[in-house]
Write a protein that holds these residues in place. Structure first.
Motif, PDB file in Angstrom:
ATOM      1  N   ASP A  11       0.811  -1.219   0.000  1.00  0.00           N
ATOM      2  CA  ASP A  11       0.000   0.000   0.000  1.00  0.00           C
ATOM      3  C   ASP A  11       0.845   1.271   0.000  1.00  0.00           C
ATOM      4  O   ASP A  11       0.309   2.352  -0.192  1.00  0.00           O
ATOM      5  N   ALA A  36      -2.198  -1.850  -4.427  1.00  0.00           N
ATOM      6  CA  ALA A  36      -2.144  -1.269  -3.089  1.00  0.00           C
ATOM      7  C   ALA A  36      -3.220  -1.856  -2.180  1.00  0.00           C
ATOM      8  O   ALA A  36      -3.181  -1.648  -0.976  1.00  0.00           O
ATOM      9  N   THR A  37      -4.184  -2.579  -2.777  1.00  0.00           N
ATOM     10  CA  THR A  37      -5.294  -3.130  -2.003  1.00  0.00           C
ATOM     11  C   THR A  37      -5.452  -4.621  -2.291  1.00  0.00           C
ATOM     12  O   THR A  37      -4.962  -5.131  -3.301  1.00  0.00           O
ATOM     13  N   VAL A  38      -6.185  -5.287  -1.413  1.00  0.00           N
ATOM     14  CA  VAL A  38      -6.474  -6.703  -1.605  1.00  0.00           C
ATOM     15  C   VAL A  38      -7.252  -6.904  -2.900  1.00  0.00           C
ATOM     16  O   VAL A  38      -6.936  -7.786  -3.703  1.00  0.00           O
ATOM     17  N   GLU A  40      -7.403  -5.084  -5.654  1.00  0.00           N
ATOM     18  CA  GLU A  40      -6.532  -4.921  -6.835  1.00  0.00           C
ATOM     19  C   GLU A  40      -5.603  -6.120  -6.988  1.00  0.00           C
ATOM     20  O   GLU A  40      -5.395  -6.618  -8.096  1.00  0.00           O
ATOM     21  N   GLN A  58       0.233  -5.355   5.488  1.00  0.00           N
ATOM     22  CA  GLN A  58      -0.878  -4.411   5.597  1.00  0.00           C
ATOM     23  C   GLN A  58      -1.133  -3.745   4.257  1.00  0.00           C
ATOM     24  O   GLN A  58      -0.230  -3.148   3.675  1.00  0.00           O
ATOM     25  N   LEU A  59      -2.389  -3.858   3.792  1.00  0.00           N
ATOM     26  CA  LEU A  59      -2.781  -3.260   2.518  1.00  0.00           C
ATOM     27  C   LEU A  59      -3.901  -2.260   2.759  1.00  0.00           C
ATOM     28  O   LEU A  59      -4.451  -2.173   3.857  1.00  0.00           O
ATOM     29  N   GLY A  60      -4.265  -1.534   1.719  1.00  0.00           N
ATOM     30  CA  GLY A  60      -5.247  -0.467   1.851  1.00  0.00           C
ATOM     31  C   GLY A  60      -6.621  -0.899   2.319  1.00  0.00           C
ATOM     32  O   GLY A  60      -7.320  -0.138   2.980  1.00  0.00           O
ATOM     33  N   ASP A  61      -7.053  -2.110   1.990  1.00  0.00           N
ATOM     34  CA  ASP A  61      -8.397  -2.560   2.360  1.00  0.00           C
ATOM     35  C   ASP A  61      -8.388  -3.895   3.092  1.00  0.00           C
ATOM     36  O   ASP A  61      -9.388  -4.598   3.127  1.00  0.00           O
ATOM     37  N   GLY A  62      -7.264  -4.252   3.656  1.00  0.00           N
ATOM     38  CA  GLY A  62      -7.171  -5.521   4.366  1.00  0.00           C
ATOM     39  C   GLY A  62      -5.714  -5.874   4.611  1.00  0.00           C
ATOM     40  O   GLY A  62      -4.891  -5.004   4.856  1.00  0.00           O
ATOM     41  N   SER A  63      -5.425  -7.165   4.494  1.00  0.00           N
ATOM     42  CA  SER A  63      -4.063  -7.609   4.778  1.00  0.00           C
ATOM     43  C   SER A  63      -3.551  -8.529   3.682  1.00  0.00           C
ATOM     44  O   SER A  63      -4.315  -9.028   2.849  1.00  0.00           O
ATOM     45  N   ASP A  66      -5.378 -11.705   3.779  1.00  0.00           N
ATOM     46  CA  ASP A  66      -6.636 -11.689   3.037  1.00  0.00           C
ATOM     47  C   ASP A  66      -6.378 -12.004   1.559  1.00  0.00           C
ATOM     48  O   ASP A  66      -7.106 -12.786   0.943  1.00  0.00           O
TER      49      ASP A  66
END
Length: 123
Positions: A11, A36-38, A40, A58-63, A66
């Motif tokens: 992210d 940057a997100t799960v 994507e 750690q990503l923008g909308d989860g991990s 995930d």
């Protein structure tokens, strides 16, 4: 030497940029996407069929966990993290290596060399 279709999932755009710059001179690495997100990351993994994924926890909308739980793709995994190395034990698939942020170029190249030889490493 086999070309490795590579995804960078983090992210932090500066980490993605720096990793891309470090990998750019390597002829056998072809970056096929960044996320940057799960959401994507899962979409890219499904469409780009990566051989290698650099993954942050750690990503923008989860991990990163995930992403690994949602992705059906098969790939080698290199974990990039600012956290303790004990965390990869939580992963549903073991990483080839864990690289601490900021990423050290010499350690990155050692990991990629080990990957070419079919080895996993912890650095």
């Amino acid at each position: 030497m086999k070309e490795l279709r590579t995804l960078i999932i983090d992210d932090e755009w500066l980490i993605r940029l720096e990793l891309r710059r470090m990998l750019q001179p390597l002829l056998n690495i072809r970056i096929v996407g960044e996320a940057a997100t799960v959401a994507e990351a899962v979409q890219l993994a499904e469409t780009q069929h990566p051989d290698l994924v650099f993954l942050d926890l750690q990503l923008g909308d989860g991990s990163g966990l995930d992403f690994l739980n949602q992705s059906q793709a098969s790939f080698s995994l290199i974990f990039i993290t600012a956290f303790e190395y004990t965390l990869p034990k939580l992963l549903p698939r073991p990483p080839l290596a864990c690289l601490a942020k900021p990423i050290n170029k010499e350690k990155l190249f050692a990991v990629l060399h080990a990957l070419q030889k079919g080895e996993g490493v912890q650095v």
